[in-house]
Design an enzyme around this catalytic site. Structure first.
Site, mmCIF file in Angstrom:
data_model
loop_
_atom_site.group_PDB
_atom_site.id
_atom_site.type_symbol
_atom_site.label_atom_id
_atom_site.label_comp_id
_atom_site.label_asym_id
_atom_site.label_seq_id
_atom_site.Cartn_x
_atom_site.Cartn_y
_atom_site.Cartn_z
ATOM 1 N N ASP A 9 61.898 -4.120 89.487
ATOM 2 C CA ASP A 9 61.132 -3.323 90.452
ATOM 3 C C ASP A 9 59.705 -3.880 90.486
ATOM 4 O OD1 ASP A 9 61.051 0.233 91.069
ATOM 5 O OD2 ASP A 9 59.605 -1.272 91.698
ATOM 6 N N GLU A 110 63.234 -3.695 95.007
ATOM 7 C CA GLU A 110 64.022 -3.503 93.785
ATOM 8 C C GLU A 110 65.452 -4.004 93.916
ATOM 9 O OE1 GLU A 110 65.454 0.636 93.004
ATOM 10 O OE2 GLU A 110 63.739 1.104 94.267
#
Ligand code: TTP
Ligand code: CA
Length: 366
Positions: A9, A110
């Protein structure tokens, strides 16, 4: 073999992209906003850097409210431009997907990945792969990210959440319960406010409490599938596989040269390792390519590309090395400027499932 799943992320993504493009704003609160256009300041905060977050700015907050919180702190208010973030995202996702066995993008910043095979189920080998990914993203795009490694998607995602900003958290299979137990159930992937409220009704607040809940009770309250998911998630035994979504359309390797130069031999010398890794990638992912390109980023940051496209898909990865010399010579002649960075790209990839011809190129150790 233990599964090794990762979740990556990017940190404060839109705002970090803005900082990379304009480093002079780095020490100020940076707020990326979606302006609705109704009045000058109507709209909401998309995201902000950590300086702004420390002053209580949050995603989704009205711009007016964010400005009030930042009064006197010299904030930078920026209009969100999705296309630019999308372009950076695509390049980052390519850098990750090239370095893992299975890659599943789940959002603009992500993705889940599986490195069970390439790490041999060894978590310290996996951590090295992750470090390579983090270094590549930092070197190529100037961006930091957070990564979690664990035996399931739920564990990996919780790992990356806890690793923010900029870290790597490895949850060894045997430490999974210790890691998950104390967390509130709301941290589990897929547990929203509604599910949390029902769980609270039956006295469940932490993941550990959830893992000890009677399966029949969960099934009764949530249904069979969600009930069993909750239980599996709480013990980190969810078996959801990482599902490859998009096949990559290109692979590339780019290096920053030790010094600015337009000497082709010098450039190729420093690219040798990258080209070998590109060849390995083509072999292991069983892809053919039609186009090979030499990429030069010049001292003025402009980009030059010279390409050769073959009539048919090429399985033999040694043809990369055979062609880049001519391509870089052409590139070097086309400009007076030196190269700062140099790269090689193969594109127009397709499946090459002809095992026999592939095995001809497999290297010792494969
Ligand atoms: P997130 O990953 O949720 O947030 P982030 O990257 O800004 O911060 P961090 O991961 O360090 O906590 O979202 C990714 C991007 O999606 C974010 O940069 C901007 C956008 N976004 C919105 O536009 N609106 C929102 O409400 C949220 C949460 C994100
Ligand atoms: Ca993020």
């Amino acid at each position: 073999m233990a599964r090794v799943i990762g979740h990556i992320d990017l940190d404060y993504f839109y705002a970090q992209v803005e900082e990379v493009e304009n480093p002079s704003i780095k020490d100020r609160p940076v707020v990326v906003c979606v302006f609705s256009g109704r009045t000058e300041d109507s709209g909401v905060v998309s995201t902000s850097n950590y300086k702004a977050r420390a002053l209580s700015v949050k995603s989704g907050m009205p711009i007016v409210a964010a400005k009030k919180k930042l009064e006197g702190y010299d904030p930078v208010i920026i209009k969100m431009e999705h296309e630019r973030y999308e372009a950076v995202s695509e390049r980052v996702m390519d850098l990750v997907s090239e370095r893992v066995d299975i890659f599943e993008k789940t959002g603009i910043d992500e993705a889940f990945f599986d490195v069970t095979m390439s790490s041999g189920g060894d978590y310290s080998a996996a951590a090295k792969i992750v470090q390579g990914i983090k270094d590549a993203i930092l070197q190529n795009e100037g961006l930091t990210c957070s990564v979690g490694l664990g035996r399931s998607k739920v564990v990996a995602k919780l790992g990356s959440d806890s690793a923010k900003p900029g870290g790597l958290i490895t949850v060894l299979p045997q430490s999974t319960e210790v890691f998950l137990g104390p967390l509130p159930v709301t941290r589990l992937y897929g547990v929203g406010p509604k599910t949390a409220a029902v769980l609270e009704e039956i006295g469940v607040k932490t993941v550990e409490e959830l893992s000890r809940t009677n399966p029949a009770l969960l099934e009764k309250r949530f249904g069979r599938k969600p009930g069993s998911y909750l239980l599996a998630a709480a013990s980190g035994t969810d078996t959801d596989p990482v599902l490859a979504n998009l096949e990559p359309t290109q692979f590339s390797r780019i290096v920053t040269l030790k010094r600015d130069t337009k000497d082709v031999r010098e450039v190729l010398g420093q690219l040798a390792e990258g080209m070998t890794s590109l060849q390995d990638k083509l072999i292991s992912s069983r892809r053919s390519f039609r186009t090979v390109s030499a990429i030069g980023i010049l001292t003025d940051f402009s980009t030059r590309t010279k390409s050769k496209t073959f009539d048919t898909p090429i399985k033999d990865p040694t043809l990369i090395k055979e062609n880049v010399l001519a391509l870089f010579s052409e590139l070097s002649k086309s400009t007076d400027k030196d190269l700062r960075k140099a790269g090689v790209r193969v594109s127009e990839l397709s499946d090459s499932t002809d095992q026999r011809s592939l095995s001809e190129f497999l290297q010792p150790g494969w």
